[in-house]
Design a protein around this motif. Structure first.
Motif, PDB file in Angstrom:
ATOM      1  N   TYR A 148       1.492 -11.075   1.601  1.00 23.42           N
ATOM      2  CA  TYR A 148       0.650 -10.380   2.796  1.00 23.42           C
ATOM      3  C   TYR A 148       0.621  -8.891   2.368  1.00 23.42           C
ATOM      4  O   TYR A 148       2.057  -8.986   1.480  1.00 23.42           O
ATOM      5  CB  TYR A 148       0.027 -10.538   3.890  1.00 23.42           C
ATOM      6  CG  TYR A 148       1.668 -10.861   4.627  1.00 23.42           C
ATOM      7  CD1 TYR A 148       2.270 -10.073   5.125  1.00 23.42           C
ATOM      8  CD2 TYR A 148       2.111 -12.459   4.992  1.00 23.42           C
ATOM      9  CE1 TYR A 148       3.128 -10.495   6.584  1.00 23.42           C
ATOM     10  CE2 TYR A 148       2.995 -12.380   5.441  1.00 23.42           C
ATOM     11  CZ  TYR A 148       3.998 -11.093   6.641  1.00 23.42           C
ATOM     12  OH  TYR A 148       4.836 -11.267   7.031  1.00 23.42           O
ATOM     13  N   CYS A 149       0.124  -8.401   1.825  1.00 26.44           N
ATOM     14  CA  CYS A 149       0.354  -7.139   1.193  1.00 26.44           C
ATOM     15  C   CYS A 149       0.922  -6.107   2.214  1.00 26.44           C
ATOM     16  O   CYS A 149       1.685  -4.938   1.554  1.00 26.44           O
ATOM     17  CB  CYS A 149      -1.038  -5.802   1.237  1.00 26.44           C
ATOM     18  SG  CYS A 149      -1.622  -6.889  -0.180  1.00 26.44           S
ATOM     19  N   TYR A 187       0.617  -0.787  -0.219  1.00 31.02           N
ATOM     20  CA  TYR A 187       0.358   0.163  -0.274  1.00 31.02           C
ATOM     21  C   TYR A 187       0.760   1.431   0.021  1.00 31.02           C
ATOM     22  O   TYR A 187       0.496   2.267  -0.655  1.00 31.02           O
ATOM     23  CB  TYR A 187      -1.212   0.181   1.467  1.00 31.02           C
ATOM     24  CG  TYR A 187      -1.978  -0.534   1.690  1.00 31.02           C
ATOM     25  CD1 TYR A 187      -3.252  -0.753   0.385  1.00 31.02           C
ATOM     26  CD2 TYR A 187      -1.729  -2.231   2.033  1.00 31.02           C
ATOM     27  CE1 TYR A 187      -3.545  -2.244   0.349  1.00 31.02           C
ATOM     28  CE2 TYR A 187      -2.650  -3.169   1.867  1.00 31.02           C
ATOM     29  CZ  TYR A 187      -3.425  -3.300   1.401  1.00 31.02           C
ATOM     30  OH  TYR A 187      -4.270  -4.505   1.869  1.00 31.02           O
ATOM     31  N   LYS A 188       2.316   1.095   0.642  1.00 30.10           N
ATOM     32  CA  LYS A 188       2.612   2.424   0.936  1.00 30.10           C
ATOM     33  C   LYS A 188       3.787   2.375  -0.444  1.00 30.10           C
ATOM     34  O   LYS A 188       4.074   4.079  -0.786  1.00 30.10           O
ATOM     35  CB  LYS A 188       3.705   2.080   1.872  1.00 30.10           C
ATOM     36  CG  LYS A 188       3.121   2.562   3.664  1.00 30.10           C
ATOM     37  CD  LYS A 188       3.928   2.497   4.685  1.00 30.10           C
ATOM     38  CE  LYS A 188       3.341   2.723   6.079  1.00 30.10           C
ATOM     39  NZ  LYS A 188       4.539   2.863   6.757  1.00 30.10           N
ATOM     40  N   ALA A 189       4.081   1.147  -0.433  1.00 32.51           N
ATOM     41  CA  ALA A 189       4.679   0.938  -2.339  1.00 32.51           C
ATOM     42  C   ALA A 189       3.946   1.507  -3.450  1.00 32.51           C
ATOM     43  O   ALA A 189       4.391   2.910  -4.071  1.00 32.51           O
ATOM     44  CB  ALA A 189       5.012  -0.188  -2.441  1.00 32.51           C
ATOM     45  N   LYS A 190       2.940   2.064  -3.304  1.00 35.07           N
ATOM     46  CA  LYS A 190       0.837   2.212  -4.399  1.00 35.07           C
ATOM     47  C   LYS A 190       1.863   3.370  -4.341  1.00 35.07           C
ATOM     48  O   LYS A 190       1.607   4.627  -5.250  1.00 35.07           O
ATOM     49  CB  LYS A 190       0.693   1.185  -4.047  1.00 35.07           C
ATOM     50  CG  LYS A 190      -0.882   1.729  -4.935  1.00 35.07           C
ATOM     51  CD  LYS A 190      -2.143   1.290  -4.735  1.00 35.07           C
ATOM     52  CE  LYS A 190      -3.544   1.503  -5.474  1.00 35.07           C
ATOM     53  NZ  LYS A 190      -3.877   3.460  -5.059  1.00 35.07           N
ATOM     54  N   PRO A 235       0.040 -19.039  -7.584  1.00 35.12           N
ATOM     55  CA  PRO A 235      -0.631 -18.174  -5.715  1.00 35.12           C
ATOM     56  C   PRO A 235      -0.951 -19.129  -5.354  1.00 35.12           C
ATOM     57  O   PRO A 235      -2.229 -20.062  -5.655  1.00 35.12           O
ATOM     58  CB  PRO A 235      -1.026 -16.882  -6.335  1.00 35.12           C
ATOM     59  CG  PRO A 235      -1.866 -16.772  -8.068  1.00 35.12           C
ATOM     60  CD  PRO A 235      -0.882 -18.122  -8.594  1.00 35.12           C
ATOM     61  N   ASN A 236      -0.588 -19.105  -4.469  1.00 35.23           N
ATOM     62  CA  ASN A 236      -1.420 -20.131  -3.106  1.00 35.23           C
ATOM     63  C   ASN A 236      -2.144 -19.761  -1.888  1.00 35.23           C
ATOM     64  O   ASN A 236      -2.744 -20.412  -1.461  1.00 35.23           O
ATOM     65  CB  ASN A 236      -0.524 -20.943  -2.830  1.00 35.23           C
ATOM     66  CG  ASN A 236       0.794 -20.587  -1.762  1.00 35.23           C
ATOM     67  OD1 ASN A 236       0.772 -18.969  -1.166  1.00 35.23           O
ATOM     68  ND2 ASN A 236       1.874 -21.211  -1.433  1.00 35.23           N
ATOM     69  N   ASN A 237      -1.882 -18.434  -2.029  1.00 35.44           N
ATOM     70  CA  ASN A 237      -2.697 -17.697  -0.836  1.00 35.44           C
ATOM     71  C   ASN A 237      -2.670 -18.630   0.791  1.00 35.44           C
ATOM     72  O   ASN A 237      -3.744 -18.379   1.375  1.00 35.44           O
ATOM     73  CB  ASN A 237      -4.295 -17.816  -1.038  1.00 35.44           C
ATOM     74  CG  ASN A 237      -5.174 -16.995  -0.317  1.00 35.44           C
ATOM     75  OD1 ASN A 237      -4.916 -15.958   0.361  1.00 35.44           O
ATOM     76  ND2 ASN A 237      -6.830 -17.333   0.203  1.00 35.44           N
ATOM     77  N   ASP A 258      -2.556 -10.923  -0.527  1.00 33.55           N
ATOM     78  CA  ASP A 258      -3.165 -10.825  -2.078  1.00 33.55           C
ATOM     79  C   ASP A 258      -2.740  -9.772  -2.243  1.00 33.55           C
ATOM     80  O   ASP A 258      -2.973  -9.209  -3.110  1.00 33.55           O
ATOM     81  CB  ASP A 258      -4.672 -10.088  -1.090  1.00 33.55           C
ATOM     82  CG  ASP A 258      -5.433 -10.572  -0.612  1.00 33.55           C
ATOM     83  OD1 ASP A 258      -5.972 -11.692  -0.991  1.00 33.55           O
ATOM     84  OD2 ASP A 258      -6.217 -10.017   0.768  1.00 33.55           O
ATOM     85  N   CYS A 259      -0.910  -9.413  -2.466  1.00 32.49           N
ATOM     86  CA  CYS A 259      -0.259  -8.297  -3.001  1.00 32.49           C
ATOM     87  C   CYS A 259       0.836  -9.436  -3.801  1.00 32.49           C
ATOM     88  O   CYS A 259       0.961 -11.112  -3.384  1.00 32.49           O
ATOM     89  CB  CYS A 259       0.010  -7.511  -2.733  1.00 32.49           C
ATOM     90  SG  CYS A 259      -1.232  -6.291  -1.940  1.00 32.49           S
ATOM     91  N   ALA A 260       1.140  -8.884  -5.400  1.00 37.96           N
ATOM     92  CA  ALA A 260       2.005 -10.046  -5.627  1.00 37.96           C
ATOM     93  C   ALA A 260       3.112  -9.193  -5.836  1.00 37.96           C
ATOM     94  O   ALA A 260       3.522  -7.814  -5.989  1.00 37.96           O
ATOM     95  CB  ALA A 260       1.964  -9.950  -7.049  1.00 37.96           C
TER      96      ALA A 260
END
Length: 208
Positions: A193-194, A104-107, A171-173, A179-181
Motif C-alpha cells: 500500500y502506497c 506519494y511523499k517520496a515522489k 504482485p498479489n494486491n 498499488d505501489c512497488a
C-alpha cells in the motif's frame, strides 16, 4: 738594481698577470651564465607563446571544453560537485534516501530535487539497485493506482515490454490496496500500500 729587487719585481709582475688571467676567466664564466639565462628566458617566452596559441586554437574548435571541464570536481563527481550524495551509474544519477516516507511523499521529494522515482528497465540497473539497497525497502517509480493490475512506470516507460523483477507470487494486491512497488529481499520487487513508509530511490540525468 740588485738581484733581490729584480726578483721582487718579477714576483709582482707574475702576481698581476695571474690576477688578470683569473679576472678574465671569471668574466668569461659570468658572461656565459648571463647568455645562458637570456637563452632560457627566450625559450620560455617562445614556449609560453606557443602554448597560448594552441590553447586559443582549441577554444576556437571546442569552445565548450573550458566551460565543461574548468571545475576539476566535475571529473570526481559526475553528478555535480554540489550533489555528492548522488551516485552515478550508466548515464544516470541516483539518490538513495536515508529517511522513510510514503510513496506519494517520496515522489514529491524526488521532484523537489529535479528528479523522479527510479525506473528499473534493465538487468544492469537492477543489479546496481540490488547491490545498493541490501534488503532494505526502497520505493521505485512503479504503480497501478490508476487501474488495478495495469502497472505503469512513472516516466511513461512501457511496462509490458520492459524488464521486470517481481518476487515470486508478486504482485498479489494483498488486501486489495497494494498499488505501489518497492524493492525488498535480494532486490526483488513487491507491491504494498502506497502509504507504507520506506526508503526511496530518486533518478535524474547528470548535469551538462
Amino acid at each position: 738594481m740588485d738581484e733581490e729587487h729584480l726578483h721582487d719585481d718579477l714576483h709582482v709582475f707574475k702576481d698581476r698577470n695571474f690576477f688578470q688571467q683569473k679576472l678574465r676567466s671569471f668574466f668569461t664564466v659570468y658572461l656565459l651564465l648571463a647568455l645562458s639565462f637570456l637563452l632560457i628566458i627566450t625559450l620560455f617566452a617562445v614556449s609560453l607563446s606557443r602554448v597560448s596559441a594552441v590553447s586559443s586554437k582549441l577554444n576556437e574548435v571546442h569552445p565548450d571544453w573550458k566551460q565543461n571541464f574548468s571545475d576539476k570536481d566535475f571529473l570526481l563527481f559526475p553528478c555535480g560537485p554540489k550533489s555528492r550524495e548522488w551516485e552515478y551509474f550508466d548515464g544516470k544519477c541516483y539518490y538513495f534516501s536515508l529517511t522513510r516516507m510514503s510513496w506519494y511523499k517520496a515522489k514529491a521529494q524526488c521532484e523537489e530535487m529535479h528528479s523522479q522515482l527510479a525506473v528499473i528497465n534493465s538487468y544492469a540497473k537492477q543489479n546496481f539497485v540490488m547491490f545498493r539497497t541490501r534488503n532494505e525497502r526502497f520505493w521505485i517509480g512503479l504503480t497501478d493506482q490508476n487501474s488495478e493490475g495495469e502497472w505503469e512506470w512513472i516516466d511513461g516507460t512501457d511496462y509490458k515490454s520492459t524488464f521486470t523483477f517481481w518476487k515470486e507470487g508478486e504482485p498479489n494486491n494483498s488486501e486489495n490496496r497494494e498499488d505501489c512497488a518497492h524493492v525488498w529481499f535480494s532486490g526483488e520487487w513487491n507491491d504494498v500500500y502506497c502509504t507504507y513508509e520506506c526508503y526511496y530511490i530518486c533518478e535524474k540525468p547528470p548535469p551538462h
